[in-house]
Each structure stands twice: as structure tokens, then as C-alpha cells.
Design a protein around this motif. Structure first.
Motif, short mmCIF file in Angstrom:
data_model
loop_
_atom_site.label_atom_id
_atom_site.label_comp_id
_atom_site.label_asym_id
_atom_site.label_seq_id
_atom_site.Cartn_x
_atom_site.Cartn_y
_atom_site.Cartn_z
N LEU A 193 5.10 -11.34 15.28
CA LEU A 193 6.05 -12.22 16.22
C LEU A 193 5.92 -13.48 15.98
N ALA A 194 5.04 -13.84 14.83
CA ALA A 194 4.97 -15.30 14.80
C ALA A 194 5.89 -16.04 13.95
N ASP A 195 6.55 -15.02 13.18
CA ASP A 195 7.70 -15.60 12.19
C ASP A 195 8.90 -14.68 12.30
N ARG A 196 9.07 -13.51 13.06
CA ARG A 196 10.00 -12.89 13.16
C ARG A 196 10.40 -12.82 14.61
N PRO A 197 11.46 -12.30 15.04
CA PRO A 197 11.85 -11.91 16.35
C PRO A 197 11.43 -10.51 16.64
N LEU A 198 11.50 -10.07 17.92
CA LEU A 198 10.88 -8.93 18.19
C LEU A 198 11.81 -7.74 17.73
N GLU A 199 13.08 -7.87 17.57
CA GLU A 199 13.92 -6.82 17.12
C GLU A 199 13.70 -6.52 15.58
N ALA A 200 13.16 -7.49 14.92
CA ALA A 200 12.82 -7.15 13.59
C ALA A 200 11.57 -6.36 13.34
N LEU A 201 11.05 -6.09 14.36
CA LEU A 201 9.58 -5.22 14.77
C LEU A 201 10.17 -3.76 14.54
N ALA A 245 21.04 -12.54 25.39
CA ALA A 245 19.86 -13.10 24.87
C ALA A 245 19.41 -12.29 23.62
N SER A 246 20.03 -11.02 23.46
CA SER A 246 19.27 -10.16 22.64
C SER A 246 19.76 -10.01 21.20
N GLY A 247 19.50 -9.39 20.38
CA GLY A 247 19.67 -9.04 19.25
C GLY A 247 20.21 -10.17 18.23
N ASP A 248 21.31 -10.36 17.82
CA ASP A 248 22.00 -11.02 17.02
C ASP A 248 22.01 -12.58 17.33
N ARG A 249 21.60 -13.42 16.39
CA ARG A 249 21.27 -14.85 16.53
C ARG A 249 22.81 -15.13 17.09
#
Lengths: 195, 195
Positions: free
Chosen positions: B26-34, A114-118
Motif C-alpha cells: 500500500l505504501a507505493d501502490r493504490p489498494l486497487e492494485a493489490l 473516489a474509486s479506481g481510475d486516477r
DNA sequence: GTGACTATTGACTATCTGTCAATAGAGGAG
DNA sequence: CTCCTCTATTGACAGATAGTCAATAGTCAC
């Protein structure tokens, strides 16, 4: 003192070897632990070669996850032609068997990926879509009316089944028959809850 | 030409500001982008400061996800004392409302945060455990017999509900009443499938 | 054997996490 | 008001890992 000499393989073989190594390591490691560094060391090959074949870390992940997914989908494909409910029973039995035979792979696939890359996520999402399609087909053949809600419900039931499998087949000694039978009852129940 | 001068805040304030910024993104980005990089830029603060407060990227993620999770759990907590089924109805209604009011947050929470770090995953897992506990309590109060299978079933139903919410509340125009009503019927159905 | 094609390498860059000694803001003591 | 101390904050540094690319060396055809 010669195993480290450069060995040149045909692209197909090399690719197959690398992907197979990747899938195998999913059995006892999460996907995120499958780094270029680690896999190249495992294969006794330079890091550069992995980029040559897969382009990026996520490219590698996509291929590895696709392959693991396909082996699961293939292993749980109903053999022969059964009437709908028998086919459902057959598929569920195969899935429980697969989960117990490949605990690590199953867990890494349905949880880790479920991680990382779309795009990697979408690869696993496709597996769920296929499983949902299989279940939907069963009920449509039985005369249940198609609807948006039915599809949402059975797609959600796939998530339900995954969680049930993680908690029962992986973490308890529950018998396969008991699990299969519960999954059967639950999917019928959910279908009836769609109105 | 002076907004960039070093501004020194009380630790509580700074921490709150950083976590709030994290939750918001988090509202407009996935967690990994944080990433540390991104958040420090957002806050107009050095990267070092984030390590001073959170120790690591995952430490930051844990706090941000915990906070988002708590706000969801709080927003969906039944107010007052209802009989079991009304309480269930109330909670489900609140959840649908929350999902529609905080689409990005909900999605990042239940989908994005399955990623990376084990401890981060467990933070979200706790939310599911709490939700499952709430539902289990409803049925126990109604006289349903406790069992390992019941708990597995209702934990799995939480996954079912999440997927249903993603597909219905986020991606269709289905009415809240319709969704709530389907979730109610499905959880009762699943409970009866436990035998 | 020799040449050509390409699988494979290694050295290089870029990005991001994490460490730490040095710096400077802010409030309290006088 | 001024200085002093405490610590919030910084910037320069190190380490890991992804990604690039020109150079190298197997292997097969001839």
C-alpha cells in the motif's frame, strides 16, 4: 418484435443517450456498478458499441462523471452579480438544494467516484477545485490576504462541506437554512483560523 | 533451485506474512492494485492459497486495510493522561508525524480505500469515526454542549483535517508545528461555529 | 434504386476472480 | 527412524467482465 432491430443513430445522439443513461443510473447505483455489460443492456445495444464510443470502461466513467459534475457545477453557479457574501450564501443555498434534489447523484459523485481510475478521480477533483476557487474568490474580494495556507484551508473546507452535506442534507431532516447558515459560519471561522 | 519448493507455514504466520506484504505494498501502490494475482506472486505462493485464507479479494482488502488502519490509530493514540487541549495537541502532532513517516500508507488509506466494496469503505469509515470520537471527547470535557450538529461538524472536520494533511504534510515543506497549529485553530473555530 | 460511408454487431481473446479435488509437508505415535 | 494423519498448499478448471476487430447492415446522397 421489432424494438430489437438494429437502430442506427447519429453519433451525437447515441453518445448523449448513453451518457444520459449512465448519469441516471448513478442516482441509485455506485459508479463501480456501471459496467459496460449493464449499460449496454440498459441501452439495448451491443457491448462493442460502448467501446466504439468510449474506448474503455474508464473512458465511459470519465464521460459520465464529467457530465454529472458539470450539471452540479452548473446548478450551483451563482446567478447574476452579488456582493461576495451574498454570492457565497446563494451558492451554498443552491448546493444544499442540489444535494436534496439529486441525493444519489451527489453521493455517487463525491463518494463513489473516489474509486479506481486516477483520471476519473481527477475529474471529481476538478469539481472540488472549482468550488474551492469560488470560495477563495469570495474572501479575496473581501480583502483577505492570499496565501498558500488560505488555499489549502479553503480546499479542505470543501471536503468539510461535502461531509457536512452527506451527514446533514442526506441523512437528517435538518432545514436547509440551518445547514447553509452553519456552512457560512464554518467557512468564515476557517478563514480566520488562517493567520 | 529449492526456494520454490512448497514451504508449509503455521496458519498464523502465513496470514501475518500475507497481510504484512499487503500493507507494505500500500505504501507505493493504490489498494486497487493489490490483486490476488499480484500478492500471490509477491509472496511466492499460489493464488488458491489467498482464497483459502481470505475467501475473496475483498476479504483480503478488508484485512489489509484494517491492519493499516489499526496501525495508524495506534500510532496516533495519545500516550498517558493529558488535559483535553494538550491531548488534542499530542494527537495532532502524532498524526502529522505518522503522515510524514508513512505517506503512501496514509494516502492509500484515506483516498484509495474509498473505492469498490462497501465493507472496505466501512473499515476506513470506522477510523474516521474513532478520530471524530477522540475530538468530540476533547470538547465535551471542556464543557461544550453535545448536539447533533456538533457531531456532524467534528466528523466533517476530520475530513477537513485529512485533506489538509494531504495538501500540506504530503505536498509541501510546511513545518509540522505550523500544520498542527493550524489544525488546532481550525477545530476550535469549527466548534465555535456550531451554535 | 443504388452505392458508399459508418454505426453497429458478434465472435474471439485476455485477464482476473473464485472453486475444488488432489497433493505433499510436518509433526506425533509407535 | 518410519509411518500416518492432518491440513496447508497447489493446479486445473469455470465464470465474469474488459477489450479487439473483421463482418454486417442502416441511412443518406445521388
Amino acid at each position: 418484435m421489432e424494438a430489437d432491430r438494429r437502430t442506427r443513430l447519429a453519433p451525437d445522439e447515441r453518445r448523449a443517450q448513453l451518457v444520459a443513461l449512465g448519469v441516471a443510473s448513478l442516482a441509485d447505483r455506485p459508479l463501480e456498478a456501471l459496467t459496460i455489460e449493464y449499460l449496454s443492456a440498459q441501452a439495448g445495444v451491443s457491448r462493442g458499441l460502448l467501446f466504439y464510443y468510449f474506448g474503455s470502461k474508464q473512458g465511459l466513467h470519465r464521460e459520465v462523471v464529467s457530465t454529472a459534475r458539470d450539471s452540479m457545477l452548473h446548478a450551483t453557479e451563482p446567478a447574476g452579480h452579488f456582493p461576495p457574501l451574498s454570492r457565497l450564501h446563494d451558492t451554498l443555498t443552491r448546493i444544499v438544494q442540489f444535494v436534496r434534489d439529486h441525493r444519489g447523484t451527489f453521493f455517487s459523485l463525491v463518494r463513489g467516484a473516489a474509486s479506481g481510475d486516477r483520471e476519473v478521480r481527477e475529474v471529481v477533483e476538478q469539481a472540488r477545485a472549482v468550488q474551492a476557487e469560488r470560495v477563495i474568490a469570495v474572501f479575496l474580494e473581501m480583502g483577505v490576504a492570499d496565501s498558500e495556507m488560505l488555499r489549502i484551508a479553503l480546499r479542505a473546507w470543501v471536503a468539510f462541506a461535502e461531509q457536512t452535506l452527506v451527514d446533514s442534507a442526506l441523512n437528517t431532516e435538518m432545514s436547509s437554512e440551518e445547514i447553509v447558515s452553519f456552512l457560512e459560519r464554518s467557512v468564515k471561522a476557517v478563514t480566520q483560523a488562517v493567520r
